[in-house]
Motif scaffolding. Structure first.
Motif, mmCIF file in Angstrom:
data_model
loop_
_atom_site.group_PDB
_atom_site.id
_atom_site.type_symbol
_atom_site.label_atom_id
_atom_site.label_comp_id
_atom_site.label_asym_id
_atom_site.label_seq_id
_atom_site.Cartn_x
_atom_site.Cartn_y
_atom_site.Cartn_z
ATOM 1 N N GLN A 485 48.853 56.745 50.897
ATOM 2 C CA GLN A 485 47.644 55.990 51.210
ATOM 3 C C GLN A 485 46.487 56.414 50.306
ATOM 4 O OE1 GLN A 485 47.495 53.323 53.418
ATOM 5 N NE2 GLN A 485 45.579 53.032 52.274
ATOM 6 N N ASP A 486 46.414 57.706 50.003
ATOM 7 C CA ASP A 486 45.389 58.172 49.066
ATOM 8 C C ASP A 486 45.545 57.475 47.716
ATOM 9 O OD1 ASP A 486 44.372 59.926 50.943
ATOM 10 O OD2 ASP A 486 45.526 61.646 50.213
ATOM 11 N N ALA A 487 46.796 57.345 47.286
ATOM 12 C CA ALA A 487 47.063 56.701 45.999
ATOM 13 C C ALA A 487 46.673 55.228 46.025
ATOM 14 C CB ALA A 487 48.539 56.852 45.636
ATOM 15 N N LEU A 488 47.017 54.527 47.134
ATOM 16 C CA LEU A 488 46.646 53.110 47.247
ATOM 17 C C LEU A 488 45.132 52.942 47.303
ATOM 18 C CD1 LEU A 488 49.248 51.602 49.760
ATOM 19 C CD2 LEU A 488 48.944 51.011 47.346
ATOM 20 N N ASP A 489 44.465 53.838 48.037
ATOM 21 C CA ASP A 489 43.002 53.762 48.124
ATOM 22 C C ASP A 489 42.374 53.894 46.738
ATOM 23 O OD1 ASP A 489 43.170 53.458 50.842
ATOM 24 O OD2 ASP A 489 42.751 55.572 51.305
ATOM 25 N N GLN A 490 42.938 54.766 45.916
ATOM 26 C CA GLN A 490 42.393 54.935 44.574
ATOM 27 C C GLN A 490 42.605 53.683 43.734
ATOM 28 O OE1 GLN A 490 43.032 58.716 42.722
ATOM 29 N NE2 GLN A 490 43.041 57.864 40.649
ATOM 30 N N ILE A 491 43.776 53.042 43.861
ATOM 31 C CA ILE A 491 44.019 51.794 43.132
ATOM 32 C C ILE A 491 42.963 50.758 43.497
ATOM 33 C CG2 ILE A 491 45.595 49.832 42.876
ATOM 34 C CD1 ILE A 491 47.920 51.781 43.231
ATOM 35 N N ASN A 492 42.662 50.639 44.807
ATOM 36 C CA ASN A 492 41.694 49.650 45.273
ATOM 37 C C ASN A 492 40.260 50.039 44.928
ATOM 38 O OD1 ASN A 492 43.632 47.905 46.424
ATOM 39 N ND2 ASN A 492 43.755 49.194 48.250
ATOM 40 N N ASP A 493 39.913 51.318 45.174
ATOM 41 C CA ASP A 493 38.536 51.758 44.943
ATOM 42 C C ASP A 493 38.148 51.677 43.471
ATOM 43 O OD1 ASP A 493 38.389 52.268 47.635
ATOM 44 O OD2 ASP A 493 38.684 54.439 47.445
ATOM 45 N N LYS A 494 39.093 51.999 42.598
ATOM 46 C CA LYS A 494 38.797 51.991 41.167
ATOM 47 C C LYS A 494 39.063 50.632 40.506
ATOM 48 C CE LYS A 494 37.900 56.468 40.938
ATOM 49 N NZ LYS A 494 36.552 56.992 40.592
ATOM 50 N N GLY A 495 39.626 49.703 41.261
ATOM 51 C CA GLY A 495 39.869 48.365 40.724
ATOM 52 C C GLY A 495 40.905 48.310 39.621
ATOM 53 N N TYR A 496 41.958 49.138 39.736
ATOM 54 C CA TYR A 496 42.968 49.196 38.682
ATOM 55 C C TYR A 496 43.684 47.860 38.472
ATOM 56 C CZ TYR A 496 42.579 54.321 38.893
ATOM 57 O OH TYR A 496 42.130 55.612 38.859
ATOM 58 N N ALA A 497 43.815 47.066 39.537
ATOM 59 C CA ALA A 497 44.576 45.815 39.435
ATOM 60 C C ALA A 497 43.726 44.629 38.995
ATOM 61 C CB ALA A 497 45.243 45.499 40.776
ATOM 62 N N LEU A 498 42.416 44.800 38.951
ATOM 63 C CA LEU A 498 41.533 43.669 38.675
ATOM 64 C C LEU A 498 41.713 43.114 37.265
ATOM 65 C CD1 LEU A 498 38.208 44.868 40.381
ATOM 66 C CD2 LEU A 498 39.919 43.248 41.243
ATOM 67 N N ARG A 499 42.045 43.970 36.320
ATOM 68 C CA ARG A 499 42.164 43.507 34.937
ATOM 69 C C ARG A 499 43.317 42.528 34.755
ATOM 70 N NH1 ARG A 499 43.498 48.339 30.952
ATOM 71 N NH2 ARG A 499 43.740 46.576 29.526
ATOM 72 N N TYR A 500 44.211 42.425 35.750
ATOM 73 C CA TYR A 500 45.367 41.519 35.647
ATOM 74 C C TYR A 500 45.183 40.269 36.511
ATOM 75 C CZ TYR A 500 46.997 45.999 33.976
ATOM 76 O OH TYR A 500 47.101 47.193 33.308
ATOM 77 N N ALA A 501 43.950 40.026 36.944
ATOM 78 C CA ALA A 501 43.681 38.894 37.834
ATOM 79 C C ALA A 501 43.978 37.557 37.173
ATOM 80 C CB ALA A 501 42.231 38.941 38.305
#
Length: 529
Positions: A485-501
């Motif tokens: 969950q810590d890892a998922l929170d970091q993905i969301n908080d830092k917006g790692y997936a946004l660049r692939y929108a």
């Protein structure tokens, strides 16, 4: 009925290829222009890329063997066809020597056929003195300037690159061998030197300071290898026959060949270059395989990568100036010059105004073969076992979008990693344990030719890993002694997936928790967008 093609697999002699009817891709116009450019020419290209064929073509040309060139491009360019004495020396016969005495002896043996033809004086007791004497006698006996062709000039030095005592000693032997090229310059019509690496003129060629290095010149980028245009113009029947074997269309086979053997560029402005050895062997055996790696990744390259603690995850998209990779081997501060000069990286893009190059791994053949060779040194497991075991199951699970099954396979695999000798030191070398696993994942995905990036930059940080499948993008974060969950929170908080929108492929976020004590993946969570 169409005559069966003959492919020159393992044949590097121009005269044999021509007289026995083997397929020959005509490079004679480039050869002709090259020999007019300068008296002393140096060319670096990777192994099995046609350097030796080029040297024997030059030999036939300068020996005036006009009949061999009938129908080739050089016939419209050359008018004289003058005969010169040619000294062709293949220095690869001197590689693998363990002492200076053995090296000198091997060089002497390599020149024996020339000595038998031109003779030898009694005071010629070293390789350099014999070589110098050969140039002088060939000039005096024929009344013509001499053509010198040296193939694999650096072969004796590659295996001792890591030896602080042996390298200087071997280098002195080779310096003595080559110094006659300057002393006998007036007797030389043309000198061509080729090899894999680039040693400085000062350390190898002594006072010979007038060598023209054509390695990165755009006009000679295609002098070795086979271009995509040459395939389309001269090898369509070969592509069609291979397509028939694979039960696909010629267009589909053309793309498969491009993915597997294409991708080399030897100048900032270069056509796509295919590995000629692998391409010819694929046509000859009617199958696609990693032929370039049949003899394995060279030991000298692995040693230098370990010496410089090379981060293998950074090799896919590296922007550098030419001085970072086109530099003398003995001056290198990292393994990049060797990786480029050996063909494991190539030019992918060039910024003309910024004078910068983007380097990357050329193609599937190199990616799979290279990483298979590296995997044992990282994990202690054989590349073939991993590729046909865990990696294949993991890839198949991702192909059917069963992320849970893929991660269960990953969990089982990591728990089975052997505690190889030096494991703790490996962790220190990659700074943190997450780095070790990133390296392992990178190698595994690369073996399957799946594009993976690690430490992917975004506006607010770096994602540990992004895996690009044909129909899905996986953004993965690893937490050492942390929770999924810590890892998922970091993905969301830092917006790692946004660049692939804007990418049409769905993005799957994967959070993973690792235990350093257990050296294992303890938990994971998946979010499908």
């Amino acid at each position: 009925m169409e005559q069966e093609r003959r492919y020159p697999v393992g044949i590097q002699t121009f005269s044999e290829i021509i007289t026995k009817g083997y397929l020959y891709i005509d490079k004679t116009d480039l050869m002709w222009r090259m020999q007019r450019l300068s008296k002393f020419i140096f060319l670096s290209r990777p192994r099995r890329f046609g350097k030796s064929l080029l040297t024997t073509t030059l030999c036939s040309f300068f020996r005036g063997e006009r009949e061999l060139f009938e129908g080739l491009k050089v016939m419209a360019l050359e008018k004289e066809w003058k005969r010169y004495p040619v000294l062709h020396i293949d220095v690869s016969m001197a590689k693998g020597q363990e002492s200076v005495e053995e090296l000198r002896g091997s060089l002497m043996i390599g020149m024996k056929p020339l000595v038998e033809f031109y003779g030898k004086d009694s005071d010629e007791t070293t390789p350099g003195k014999v070589f110098s004497g050969l140039i002088q006698r060939a000039y005096q006996q024929t009344g013509e300037q001499v053509v010198v062709v040296i193939d694999e000039y650096d072969a004796p030095l590659l295996d001792v690159l890591h030896e602080e005592e042996q390298l200087p000693a071997f280098r002195r032997v080779m310096q003595e061998f080559y110094q006659c090229l300057k002393a006998r310059e007036a007797m030389i019509r043309f000198c061509f030197i080729t090899g894999i690496t680039k040693f400085s003129q000062l350390s190898i060629f002594s006072t010979l300071n007038n060598i023209t290095n054509i390695t990165l010149l755009p006009e000679f980028a295609a002098i070795c290898g086979i271009t995509g245009e040459e395939i389309d113009e001269q090898m369509q029947p070969d592509v069609a026959r291979l397509a028939e074997r694979y039960k696909c269309s010629p267009a589909e086979m053309r793309q498969m060949l491009r993915d597997t053997y294409d991708g080399y560029h030897f100048a900032g402005e270069s056509p796509d270059i295919y590995n000629p050895f692998s391409l010819m062997k694929a046509f000859n055996e009617r199958r696609l395989a990693n032929f370039w790696f049949e003899s394995g990744t060279p030991s000298y390259l692995l040693r230098q990568m370990r010496r410089f603690h090379t981060d293998i995850t950074k090799l896919d998209d590296l922007e550098v100036p030419a001085s970072s990779f086109d530099q003398p081997t003995e001056n290198m501060e990292d393994a990049l010059p060797l990786l480029y000069q050996s063909g494991y990286m190539t030019i992918k893009d060039y910024d003309f105004y910024g004078q910068s190059y983007t380097l990357g791994i050329p193609n599937k053949e190199v990616r799979v073969g290279f990483t298979e060779g590296l995997l044992p040194s990282i994990t202690g497991m054989r590349g073939g076992d991993v590729q046909m075991g865990f990696a294949l199951r993991f890839w198949r699970a991702l192909r059917v979008k069963d992320t849970d099954l893929a991660l269960r396979e990953l969990q089982a695999y990591l728990e089975g990693l052997p505690y190889v000798e030096g494991f703790k030191k490996k962790l220190e070398e990659v700074i943190v344990a997450e780095g070790f696993y990133e390296w392992t994942f990178y190698l595994i995905f690369s073996m399957l030719n799946v594009y993976v990036q690690t430490q992917v930059k975004c506006a607010r940080g770096r994602a540990d890993m992004v895996v690009f499948m044909p129909d899905t993008i996986y953004v993965m974060e690893l937490k050492l002694n942390g929770t999924a969950q810590d890892a998922l929170d970091q993905i969301n908080d830092k917006g790692y997936a946004l660049r692939y929108a804007t990418d049409p492929r769905p993005v799957v976020k994967v959070g993973m928790g690792f235990s350093i004590e257990k050296r294992a993946l303890t938990e994971y969570k998946i979010i499908d967008n």
